[in-house]
Design a protein around this motif. Structure first.
Motif, PDB file in Angstrom:
ATOM      1  N   LEU A 144      12.050 -63.180 -12.469  1.00  0.00           N
ATOM      2  CA  LEU A 144      13.311 -63.947 -12.701  1.00  0.00           C
ATOM      3  C   LEU A 144      14.196 -63.390 -13.453  1.00  0.00           C
ATOM      4  O   LEU A 144      15.194 -63.999 -13.463  1.00  0.00           O
ATOM      5  CB  LEU A 144      12.773 -65.453 -12.870  1.00  0.00           C
ATOM      6  CG  LEU A 144      11.869 -66.037 -11.656  1.00  0.00           C
ATOM      7  CD1 LEU A 144      11.660 -67.638 -12.149  1.00  0.00           C
ATOM      8  CD2 LEU A 144      12.633 -66.666 -10.422  1.00  0.00           C
ATOM      9  N   ILE A 145      13.758 -62.529 -14.361  1.00  0.00           N
ATOM     10  CA  ILE A 145      14.801 -62.129 -15.424  1.00  0.00           C
ATOM     11  C   ILE A 145      16.209 -61.751 -14.785  1.00  0.00           C
ATOM     12  O   ILE A 145      17.285 -61.932 -15.286  1.00  0.00           O
ATOM     13  CB  ILE A 145      14.037 -61.150 -16.181  1.00  0.00           C
ATOM     14  CG1 ILE A 145      13.394 -61.752 -17.354  1.00  0.00           C
ATOM     15  CG2 ILE A 145      15.266 -60.141 -16.749  1.00  0.00           C
ATOM     16  CD1 ILE A 145      12.812 -60.855 -18.284  1.00  0.00           C
ATOM     17  N   PRO A 146      16.050 -60.921 -13.508  1.00  0.00           N
ATOM     18  CA  PRO A 146      17.416 -60.371 -13.025  1.00  0.00           C
ATOM     19  C   PRO A 146      18.462 -61.741 -12.737  1.00  0.00           C
ATOM     20  O   PRO A 146      19.526 -61.564 -12.611  1.00  0.00           O
ATOM     21  CB  PRO A 146      17.022 -59.693 -11.636  1.00  0.00           C
ATOM     22  CG  PRO A 146      15.584 -59.245 -12.067  1.00  0.00           C
ATOM     23  CD  PRO A 146      15.006 -59.929 -12.959  1.00  0.00           C
ATOM     24  N   GLY A 147      17.629 -62.521 -12.499  1.00  0.00           N
ATOM     25  CA  GLY A 147      18.596 -63.972 -12.188  1.00  0.00           C
ATOM     26  C   GLY A 147      19.058 -64.688 -13.461  1.00  0.00           C
ATOM     27  O   GLY A 147      19.797 -65.628 -13.271  1.00  0.00           O
ATOM     28  N   MET A 148      18.772 -64.096 -14.598  1.00  0.00           N
ATOM     29  CA  MET A 148      19.264 -64.990 -15.622  1.00  0.00           C
ATOM     30  C   MET A 148      20.663 -64.319 -15.999  1.00  0.00           C
ATOM     31  O   MET A 148      21.197 -63.252 -16.041  1.00  0.00           O
ATOM     32  CB  MET A 148      18.044 -64.623 -16.906  1.00  0.00           C
ATOM     33  CG  MET A 148      16.956 -65.377 -16.607  1.00  0.00           C
ATOM     34  SD  MET A 148      15.717 -64.858 -18.010  1.00  0.00           S
ATOM     35  CE  MET A 148      16.322 -65.560 -19.505  1.00  0.00           C
ATOM     36  N   SER A 149      21.238 -65.417 -16.785  1.00  0.00           N
ATOM     37  CA  SER A 149      22.490 -65.182 -17.317  1.00  0.00           C
ATOM     38  C   SER A 149      22.631 -66.087 -18.458  1.00  0.00           C
ATOM     39  O   SER A 149      22.030 -66.955 -18.920  1.00  0.00           O
ATOM     40  CB  SER A 149      23.600 -65.534 -16.240  1.00  0.00           C
ATOM     41  OG  SER A 149      23.716 -66.968 -16.177  1.00  0.00           O
ATOM     42  N   ILE A 150      23.645 -65.677 -19.421  1.00  0.00           N
ATOM     43  CA  ILE A 150      23.553 -66.301 -20.623  1.00  0.00           C
ATOM     44  C   ILE A 150      24.407 -67.627 -20.504  1.00  0.00           C
ATOM     45  O   ILE A 150      23.871 -68.596 -21.344  1.00  0.00           O
ATOM     46  CB  ILE A 150      25.013 -65.420 -21.459  1.00  0.00           C
ATOM     47  CG1 ILE A 150      24.314 -63.867 -21.676  1.00  0.00           C
ATOM     48  CG2 ILE A 150      24.978 -65.942 -23.077  1.00  0.00           C
ATOM     49  CD1 ILE A 150      25.365 -62.872 -22.376  1.00  0.00           C
ATOM     50  N   ASP A 151      25.173 -67.995 -19.505  1.00  0.00           N
ATOM     51  CA  ASP A 151      25.486 -69.408 -19.519  1.00  0.00           C
ATOM     52  C   ASP A 151      24.467 -70.196 -18.973  1.00  0.00           C
ATOM     53  O   ASP A 151      24.254 -71.311 -19.614  1.00  0.00           O
ATOM     54  CB  ASP A 151      26.603 -69.578 -18.166  1.00  0.00           C
ATOM     55  CG  ASP A 151      27.830 -68.187 -18.651  1.00  0.00           C
ATOM     56  OD1 ASP A 151      28.431 -68.009 -17.702  1.00  0.00           O
ATOM     57  OD2 ASP A 151      28.010 -68.253 -19.881  1.00  0.00           O
ATOM     58  N   LEU A 152      23.389 -69.524 -18.347  1.00  0.00           N
ATOM     59  CA  LEU A 152      22.532 -70.347 -17.777  1.00  0.00           C
ATOM     60  C   LEU A 152      21.591 -70.602 -18.953  1.00  0.00           C
ATOM     61  O   LEU A 152      20.865 -71.607 -18.951  1.00  0.00           O
ATOM     62  CB  LEU A 152      21.661 -69.758 -16.667  1.00  0.00           C
ATOM     63  CG  LEU A 152      22.194 -69.763 -15.189  1.00  0.00           C
ATOM     64  CD1 LEU A 152      21.323 -68.660 -14.365  1.00  0.00           C
ATOM     65  CD2 LEU A 152      22.140 -71.106 -14.718  1.00  0.00           C
ATOM     66  N   GLU A 153      21.572 -69.813 -19.954  1.00  0.00           N
ATOM     67  CA  GLU A 153      20.681 -69.779 -20.938  1.00  0.00           C
ATOM     68  C   GLU A 153      20.851 -71.049 -21.742  1.00  0.00           C
ATOM     69  O   GLU A 153      20.056 -71.800 -22.074  1.00  0.00           O
ATOM     70  CB  GLU A 153      20.626 -68.473 -21.932  1.00  0.00           C
ATOM     71  CG  GLU A 153      19.795 -68.563 -23.070  1.00  0.00           C
ATOM     72  CD  GLU A 153      20.268 -68.170 -24.398  1.00  0.00           C
ATOM     73  OE1 GLU A 153      21.388 -67.460 -24.139  1.00  0.00           O
ATOM     74  OE2 GLU A 153      20.023 -68.511 -25.487  1.00  0.00           O
ATOM     75  N   LYS A 154      22.395 -71.298 -22.107  1.00  0.00           N
ATOM     76  CA  LYS A 154      22.506 -72.440 -22.852  1.00  0.00           C
ATOM     77  C   LYS A 154      22.175 -73.763 -22.115  1.00  0.00           C
ATOM     78  O   LYS A 154      21.853 -74.577 -22.808  1.00  0.00           O
ATOM     79  CB  LYS A 154      24.190 -72.249 -23.130  1.00  0.00           C
ATOM     80  CG  LYS A 154      24.502 -71.293 -23.955  1.00  0.00           C
ATOM     81  CD  LYS A 154      26.180 -71.048 -24.038  1.00  0.00           C
ATOM     82  CE  LYS A 154      26.635 -69.862 -24.766  1.00  0.00           C
ATOM     83  NZ  LYS A 154      27.778 -69.645 -24.727  1.00  0.00           N
ATOM     84  N   ALA A 155      22.594 -73.693 -20.683  1.00  0.00           N
ATOM     85  CA  ALA A 155      22.264 -74.855 -19.976  1.00  0.00           C
ATOM     86  C   ALA A 155      20.727 -75.256 -20.092  1.00  0.00           C
ATOM     87  O   ALA A 155      20.238 -76.255 -20.180  1.00  0.00           O
ATOM     88  CB  ALA A 155      22.998 -74.596 -18.768  1.00  0.00           C
TER      89      ALA A 155
END
Lengths: 417, 170
Positions: A328-339
């Protein structure tokens, strides 16, 4: 001051004093003189603590009883007197042996009575005083040495020496943490606890002084007062299991020092072993709470098996989840991380019971649950991630190719990271 | 006895700390492997899996700090893990020996008094020692202690990872 009654406190004590005087072979003629001297002694001990003009022989032989009885009158009933009488009878030969001091003994007795007892009288430890008075020969020795820094330690060491040397004597001495000879602490521990020959206070000694033995010096005075009050209440009662349980808790407060409980071996090695065993059992209990489904398990071996299985299953879960996340890492983004971090905070983790419910029961089901749960999820990601579908396909195939066996086969070396 | 020790690492703060560190490490892995999605081979996938797993353990150890022996052991292993990892690929026997020597060094480093376990559960203790990082240098009593804390942290770790996976898979 008449022979029969003396002062008010003599009513109870005199018959016993007479009895014990009769028991003593050498003091049959002294009874009269005792009755005169005892009131004075009592008054002196209770109030002014002056030097009583008592001859040594009568005092040590039968004056003990009256003194004990008088002191006890202040606090107990007459039941204690008999035991004290017995006590004195048993300690006769010992006391007689130490009569070398003659007149000096009495004066020193008074001194010892006056100085150290002052603090203890305040706390109501007349029993201690009487008990300490039994050990006067030692006190005389100590007074001669005179170099003991603490009067409490005088008494304590007297008690220690007395107990180690003469097991038949009263053990009402105050055992405190300070011992003049630290090297003999282990010996004292061994010798003091099984005090079989002392009659009524042997039971008490093991338990009542349980909480006292080898305490730190700072706590000495506080701890002394506690068992004193305890001694009062259970002075002559046989040791019950309640006492052992109450005082059994006390040694646990200080994990370094341990005292033999009643009916248990008193070897220093076994004491340490017991402490260690208790530590281990306590930790096993904690682990039992952690590992689900282990409430009914009794026994260390089975429990350890469960623990090992649980840890292995948890590590396998981490492995599977890391595999999942790596896809799933390719689907990760920094914005998503905060959320996500916010969500991870708020979520109690209960919503993520897709694959595995830790409360499932048997640990060996954990791995199976994860296996079943993780793989079905993988195909679902295909629908939501069309961009990375190709990679996911490849990785899915990789996952399936690996299969269960190879996954589990790779567990062990990979677990070592 | 456990609760006061646990209060600085109560589940709330431990979970949040772990989450932060783990997400950071995941993003870092993502940055370092940008082309993994396109050219994913079996080996690459495994590499990434292992990296994620190591990141998970290391971030949990970082969240715990150096209070615990197992976290120290984990961090130590991670620091000296490259040597192990380089040897792991293809050369299992040598890597095992190297790991063993590294493990011995680590054991000497934080060698505590090794007590001869007179417990009948000595065999189980060995197994547990291998499972818990840093467990070889511990006596049975400390091993149980570390195991309890390790289990707590593993549970937290699994929960967080699962929530992350669910979040990204949905």
């Amino acid at each position: 001051m008449n022979n029969s009654g003396g002062s008010g406190g003599d009513d109870m004590g005199f018959p016993d004093g007479g009895n014990s005087a009769a028991n003593c072979p050498s003091s049959g003629m002294i009874a009269n003189s005792i009755s005169e001297e005892v009131p004075m002694m009592a008054m002196s001990s209770m109030s002014t603590l002056e030097r009583p003009p008592i001859s040594v022989d009568p005092f040590f032989t039968s004056g003990w009883d009256t003194l004990a009885s008088l002191s006890h009158n202040e606090n107990y009933g007459s039941s204690s007197l008999v035991s004290h009488g017995n006590f004195v009878g048993s300690s006769y030969p010992v006391l007689m042996d130490n009569q070398g001091f003659g007149r000096n003994g009495s004066t020193q007795l008074a001194q010892c009575l006056s100085d150290p007892r002052l603090q203890y009288i305040g706390s109501g430890s007349i029993s201690e005083m009487v008990g300490g008075s039994f050990g006067l020969p030692e006190l005389n020795h100590l007074a001669n040495h005179g170099s003991l820094p603490n009067s409490a330690s005088n008494i304590n060491s007297s008690g220690c020496e007395r107990n180690s040397e003469k097991g038949a004597q009263s053990c009402e001495c105050q055992n405190s943490g300070e011992e003049p000879d630290g090297s003999s602490a282990g010996d004292r521990r061994r010798k003091r606890s099984p005090d079989p020959s002392s009659q009524y206070c042997s039971n008490k000694n093991n338990e009542g002084d349980n909480s006292d033995v080898l305490r730190l010096q700072n706590e000495k005075k506080q701890k002394i007062e506690q068992p004193e009050s305890a001694d009062f209440s259970k002075h002559n009662t046989k040791q019950s299991k309640d006492d052992s349980s109450n005082d059994g808790e006390a040694p646990k407060e200080d994990y370094i020092h341990m005292r033999a409980r009643r009916g248990q071996a008193t070897n220093s090695h076994s004491l340490a072993e017991r402490v260690r065993r208790e530590k281990i059992s306590e930790r096993m209990r904690m682990l039992q709470e952690l590992v689900p489904g282990c409430n009914k398990i009794t026994g260390k071996a089975v429990m350890l098996d469960e623990i090992i299985n649980y840890v292995q299953s948890l590590q396998q879960q981490v492995e599977f989840l890391s595999m999942k996340l790596s896809t799933l890492i390719p689907g990760m983004s920094i914005d998503l991380e905060k959320a996500l971090s916010k969500e991870a905070h708020s979520r109690g983790g209960g919503a993520t019971n897709l694959a595995l419910n830790p409360g499932m029961g048997l640990p060996h089901l954990y791995a199976q649950g994860v296996l079943k749960g993780t793989l079905p999820i993988m195909p679902s990601t295909d629908q939501y991630r069309p961009l990375s579908q190709a990679s996911l396909d490849g990785e899915l195939q990789a996952l399936y190719n690996m299969g269960f066996d190879s996954i589990s086969g790779r567990m062990k070396p990979e677990q070592r990271m | 006895m456990k609760n006061p020790q646990r209060s600085p690492t109560n589940p709330g703060s431990l979970r949040s700390r772990f989450t932060q560190v783990f997400l950071q490490s995941l993003l870092r892995i993502r940055k370092h492997n940008p082309t993994s999605s396109s050219s994913s081979s079996h080996g690459e996938f495994l590499k990434r899996c292992r990296r994620v797993k190591v990141a998970a353990y290391v971030s949990m150890a970082r969240a715990v700090g150096t209070r615990r022996a197992w976290s120290r052991a984990t961090l130590w292993r991670a620091r000296n893990g490259e040597r192990q990892r380089n040897l792991l690929y293809g050369r299992c026997s040598k890597s095992n020996s190297r790991e063993r020597s590294l493990g011995k060094r680590k054991r000497k480093k934080k060698k505590k008094k090794k007590r001869d376990n007179e417990e009948h559960s000595f065999g189980h203790a060995k197994k547990l020692q291998k499972l818990v990082p840093g467990g070889e240098a511990m006596d049975f009593c400390c091993l149980l202690d570390e195991t309890a804390h390790y289990i707590k942290c593993l549970i937290t770790q699994v929960k967080v990872m699962r929530s992350i996976a669910d979040f990204y898979s949905l």
